[in-house]
Enzyme design. Structure first.
Site, PDB file in Angstrom:
ATOM      1  N   SER A 112       0.836  -1.201   0.000  1.00 12.68           N
ATOM      2  CA  SER A 112       0.000   0.000   0.000  1.00 12.68           C
ATOM      3  C   SER A 112       0.873   1.254   0.000  1.00 12.68           C
ATOM      4  O   SER A 112       1.707   1.433  -0.889  1.00 12.68           O
ATOM      5  CB  SER A 112      -0.946  -0.064   1.201  1.00 12.68           C
ATOM      6  OG  SER A 112      -1.974   0.876   1.085  1.00 12.68           O
TER       7      SER A 112
ATOM      8  N   ASP B 211      -8.711  -4.219  -6.503  1.00 13.26           N
ATOM      9  CA  ASP B 211      -8.323  -3.557  -5.255  1.00 13.26           C
ATOM     10  C   ASP B 211      -8.913  -2.149  -5.227  1.00 13.26           C
ATOM     11  O   ASP B 211      -8.752  -1.383  -6.176  1.00 13.26           O
ATOM     12  CB  ASP B 211      -6.799  -3.512  -5.182  1.00 13.26           C
ATOM     13  CG  ASP B 211      -6.261  -2.928  -3.883  1.00 13.26           C
ATOM     14  OD1 ASP B 211      -7.055  -2.518  -3.026  1.00 13.26           O
ATOM     15  OD2 ASP B 211      -5.029  -2.898  -3.736  1.00 13.26           O
TER      16      ASP B 211
ATOM     17  N   HIS C 270      -6.722  -6.305  -0.602  1.00 10.02           N
ATOM     18  CA  HIS C 270      -5.644  -5.317  -0.554  1.00 10.02           C
ATOM     19  C   HIS C 270      -4.442  -5.919   0.172  1.00 10.02           C
ATOM     20  O   HIS C 270      -4.533  -6.301   1.331  1.00 10.02           O
ATOM     21  CB  HIS C 270      -6.145  -4.079   0.187  1.00 10.02           C
ATOM     22  CG  HIS C 270      -5.167  -2.961   0.264  1.00 10.02           C
ATOM     23  ND1 HIS C 270      -4.653  -2.349  -0.862  1.00 10.02           N
ATOM     24  CD2 HIS C 270      -4.589  -2.331   1.327  1.00 10.02           C
ATOM     25  CE1 HIS C 270      -3.824  -1.379  -0.488  1.00 10.02           C
ATOM     26  NE2 HIS C 270      -3.766  -1.363   0.831  1.00 10.02           N
TER      27      HIS C 270
END
Length: 532
Positions: free
Chosen positions: A224, A447, A476
């Site tokens: 991320s 995602d 994710h």
């Protein structure tokens, strides 16, 4: 987040002033680049004295902890220093097979990876743990690493609270006042240090950590937001990169950082929210919430309306409901739990929903700390619109087609409109051909937190990078997860440096199994950081 038609041109935005060069004409990047070299040399000489972890970390005896000192301001490397906490589990394999340290960051901004070494015993990580020391750390501002706070944690986590998808003018004024107060709280608590919580400094800290670990080159897995400052690291220090994995990539285009990335995220969550509701509808025999995604939505809105009138347990209102179901947009291992809680509530049992959605007082400090660091980094990193009319226009239009997350995301980021610290110009992430070794990008096609176009943009900017896509899936953070095809590419890359030629695809991991209402003793899925 991204519906390009909503944004207008860059010139139409009222942007904050960019950070200027200091008096005397010294280029701050030159000074800070020199400061990073100084700090890294100092860290290499000092190393890290690993030992028993403090009780506050709540880590098992198998994990060792230490600290590394970094400059608060890299332009002044001999000035104020802060300590970052570091955790480690030594590689379990033979010494000859050891490949050094593997550093992990789970994203945020504002998330810690101090827990990461504990994955050494998980089947998906055992081969990697045999070759690497697994290293986690808390970035600057996070946990015990010079912690940042902007508000009393009790006030930050107060509940119940509303979450209107069509906020009234008076509610908007209330949230503007809250955003201003939060930004002022950050400035009051951090003082002159506030401007130094940035992605650039996170990347510089990572290079100092590399040196302190005794590594000539860095092996890094970032998920991320960790992909963004990992990409900034690759831009600043390409010769220091050994292997890098970018798992669920943030779009690094400077024009996207961070206002437009957040709008794109809100748009993408609408599709993922529909994925969840369609799955619930396919299992109507278990949940009895409707046979179509639309019927499931009707039942969700029914629960939201009831909670607005009478919060469950006195603590779960519409905002707590939305926050709990947002996690289902991040990770499908929440799907069965959330559907069970919704079904039980409508049948007269609010306990599962209270257990899943009510704030936990023991987590209040961590929650506010994580939000404070998230806010400081994103607000400092880039210019944001400073005119509320722009926020109102963009989010009002987006909420018409993506109501699930739009306004809650806007309120979370609104302090950046009133930020007291100077803003930076975002880093132009990129590398010259041949400057980097092959890097590995992992991405799920659906995602929502980091929409798939970001992975394509990152690959375009890092020549020689390879993209592995989990098709028709939306979890994710997919490395080390349930998809064995993805894990095969991850392990082969970290152990052998091998990658596909340019791109590869994996079939989606299996959908979650529904959990009936009679199976409430089933183990709860482990919560992972909900990062950008």
């Amino acid at each position: 987040m991204r519906a390009a038609a909503l944004y207008g041109t860059l010139g139409s935005l009222v942007l904050s002033t960019l950070a200027a060069a200091p008096a005397g004409g010294v280029d701050p990047l030159t000074a800070e680049a020199h400061g990073t070299v100084v700090a890294a040399r100092r860290a290499a000489a000092a190393g890290i004295a690993f030992g028993r972890c403090p009780k506050a970390e709540m880590l098992p005896d198998s994990v060792q902890c230490g600290t590394v000192r970094v400059p608060l301001d890299y332009a002044k490397p001999r000035g104020r220093q802060i300590s970052l906490t570091v955790s480690r589990v030594r590689s379990t394999g033979k010494r000859a097979a050891r490949q050094g340290s593997l550093v992990y960051n789970p994203g945020g901004p504002g998330a810690s990876s101090m827990y990461f070494p504990m994955v050494a015993n998980l089947p998906e990580w055992k081969r990697i743990a045999g070759a690497y020391d697994l290293v986690g750390y808390a970035p600057r501002g996070v946990g015990r690493s010079a912690p940042l706070s902007c508000q009393d944690p009790k006030d930050f986590t107060k509940a119940p609270t509303p979450s209107p998808t069509d906020p009234s003018p008076s509610y908007k004024l209330e949230r503007i006042a809250q955003a201003k107060a939060y930004a002022q709280g950050c400035a009051r608590n951090a003082g002159a240090a506030l401007r130094h919580y940035t992605s650039l400094n996170n990347a510089r800290d990572l290079d100092v950590l590399r040196a302190a670990l005794g590594e000539r080159k860095l092996t890094f897995v970032g998920a991320s937001y960790g992909t963004y400052f990992g990409a900034v690291y690759a831009t600043l220090f390409p010769s220091h990169v050994r292997r890098m994995v970018f798992d669920s990539a943030v779009d690094p285009d400077p024009a996207q950082i961070w206002y437009r990335n957040n709008l794109d995220q809100s748009l993408a969550f609408e599709s993922r929210w529909e994925d969840f509701r369609a799955w619930v509808a396919r299992h109507d025999g278990v949940y009895h919430l409707g046979t179509t995604a639309e019927q499931v939505l009707e039942n969700f809105e029914k629960v939201r309306a009831r909670l607005a009138e009478e919060p469950a347990g006195g603590k779960v209102g519409p905002a707590q409901l939305q926050g709990a179901f947002l996690k289902a947009g991040y990770y499908d291992d929440y799907w069965a739990m959330r559907a069970t809680a919704l079904s039980a509530y409508l049948k007269g049992d609010p306990k599962p929903l209270i257990a899943q959605a009510a704030p936990r007082p023991e987590a209040a400090w961590d929650d506010e700390n994580g939000n404070a660091v998230y806010t400081a980094v994103e607000c400092n990193d880039a210019p944001w619109p400073t005119d509320w009319a722009i926020w109102d226009r963009d989010n009002s239009e987006l909420a018409e087609i993506a109501p699930f997350e739009t306004w809650d995301n806007a309120w979370m980021n609104l302090p950046c409109a009133y930020w007291p610290a100077p803003r930076q110009k975002p880093v132009d992430v990129r590398a010259e051909h041949g400057a980097l070794p092959p890097t590995l990008i992992l991405a799920a096609e659906r995602d929502a937190a980091t929409p798939y176009p970001g992975a394509l943009e990152l690959q375009r900017r890092l020549p020689g990078s390879v993209l592995v896509t989990e098709k028709d899936a939306g979890t994710h953070g997919i490395g080390g997860g349930p998809n064995q095809c993805v894990n095969g590419y991850l392990v082969d890359y970290l152990l052998n440096g091998r990658t596909p030629v340019r791109r590869a695809a994996c079939a989606p991991h299996p959908e979650p199994n529904p959990v009936s209402l009679d199976e409430r003793s089933a183990p709860r899925a482990g919560q992972r950081p909900s990062a950008l």
